[in-house]
Design a protein around this motif. Structure first.
Motif, PDB file in Angstrom:
ATOM      1  N   ARG A 101       0.853  -1.182   0.000  1.00  0.00           N
ATOM      2  CA  ARG A 101       0.000   0.000   0.000  1.00  0.00           C
ATOM      3  C   ARG A 101       0.895   1.240   0.000  1.00  0.00           C
ATOM      4  N   GLN A 113       5.046  13.309   5.642  1.00  0.00           N
ATOM      5  CA  GLN A 113       5.802  12.061   5.540  1.00  0.00           C
ATOM      6  C   GLN A 113       7.243  12.284   5.077  1.00  0.00           C
ATOM      7  N   VAL A 161       1.901   4.391   1.741  1.00  0.00           N
ATOM      8  CA  VAL A 161       1.793   4.782   3.144  1.00  0.00           C
ATOM      9  C   VAL A 161       2.177   6.249   3.323  1.00  0.00           C
ATOM     10  N   ARG A 162       1.437   6.940   4.185  1.00  0.00           N
ATOM     11  CA  ARG A 162       1.712   8.346   4.483  1.00  0.00           C
ATOM     12  C   ARG A 162       2.072   8.583   5.943  1.00  0.00           C
ATOM     13  N   LYS A 163       1.772   7.622   6.813  1.00  0.00           N
ATOM     14  CA  LYS A 163       2.031   7.775   8.244  1.00  0.00           C
ATOM     15  C   LYS A 163       3.163   6.830   8.660  1.00  0.00           C
ATOM     16  N   GLU A 197       5.526   1.695   9.000  1.00  0.00           N
ATOM     17  CA  GLU A 197       4.157   2.216   9.009  1.00  0.00           C
ATOM     18  C   GLU A 197       3.699   2.493  10.436  1.00  0.00           C
ATOM     19  N   SER A 235      -2.867   2.042   6.459  1.00  0.00           N
ATOM     20  CA  SER A 235      -3.216   2.753   5.225  1.00  0.00           C
ATOM     21  C   SER A 235      -4.516   2.167   4.683  1.00  0.00           C
ATOM     22  N   TYR A 236      -5.288   2.980   3.982  1.00  0.00           N
ATOM     23  CA  TYR A 236      -6.563   2.477   3.492  1.00  0.00           C
ATOM     24  C   TYR A 236      -6.369   1.629   2.241  1.00  0.00           C
ATOM     25  N   GLY A 289       5.896   4.941  -0.018  1.00  0.00           N
ATOM     26  CA  GLY A 289       4.868   5.758  -0.650  1.00  0.00           C
ATOM     27  C   GLY A 289       5.471   6.590  -1.764  1.00  0.00           C
TER      28      GLY A 289
END
Length: 202
Positions: free
Chosen positions: A10, A68, A12-14, A183, A187-188, A152
């Motif tokens: 995925r 990020q 990832v931003r966080k 992570e 993530s969605y 990401g």
């Protein structure tokens, strides 16, 4: 195994801001990533790896203040080389030294490359470098996932300001930023358009 990695990856931003990845491991992953195919094996890519806190603060400004940039363990800037024809001699000399091509084959490869790439339009070379670097970038993200890291890709940054701030040589241009780290929040998931709507058999 590769199918599971692809399905689980995925964007990832966080990230955990306290998690670090050693330089040596980043180099290992990039080395593997650059086994990706490229135009005549001329490898039209370069990488800037951002680890320094102050440099990443500057990069965050250029990347529209996306957090990020600072919370990831590192940010990899993937650059294209629009003068990749300069790699002709080093690449084919290396292949020859390794015993992968004989002198006659090397001469043909070098001759063909010299006819094609130095005289191609700049836009054509930019297109080739962008495509090839994208293959390496995707491989890097899958390699990172296999090692348990999140990544990401980021296209949202000011490429002109990036070139100016980080003093890129004229031959190089930024393509994508890739954040990598641990992570810190789920993530969605995303969906895809049905493949039947995207494929035609002829």
């Amino acid at each position: 195994m590769i199918s599971a990695i692809i399905e689980e990856r995925r964007s990832v931003r966080k990230y955990d801001p306290d998690f670090t990845i050693e330089k040596e491991e980043i180099l290992e992953m990039l080395e593997q990533a650059t086994l990706a195919p490229s135009t005549s094996n001329l490898q039209p890519w370069e990488f800037l790896v951002f680890l320094d806190d102050e440099e990443r603060k500057e990069l965050r400004k250029i990347a529209y203040n996306q957090e990020q940039i600072e919370t990831a363990s590192a940010v990899i800037a993937v650059l294209g080389d629009k003068e990749f024809y300069r790699n002709i001699d080093p690449v084919y000399d290396s292949m020859s030294d390794a015993g992968f091509v004989d002198d006659a084959t090397k001469a043909v490869l070098v001759g063909n490359a010299l006819k094609a790439y130095p005289h191609a339009s700049e836009q054509s070379r930019i297109n080739m470098a962008t495509f090839d670097s994208g293959l390496a970038a995707m491989q890097f993200m899958l390699i990172a996932k296999e090692r348990g890291y999140a990544t990401g890709p980021m296209g949202g940054f000011d490429k002109v300001k990036f070139m100016e701030r980080f003093n890129l040589e004229e031959r190089y241009f930024p393509i994508v930023l890739i954040t990598i780290g641990k992570e810190n929040a789920p993530s969605y998931s995303t969906t895809r358009i049905a493949i039947e709507e995207k494929v035609k058999f002829i």
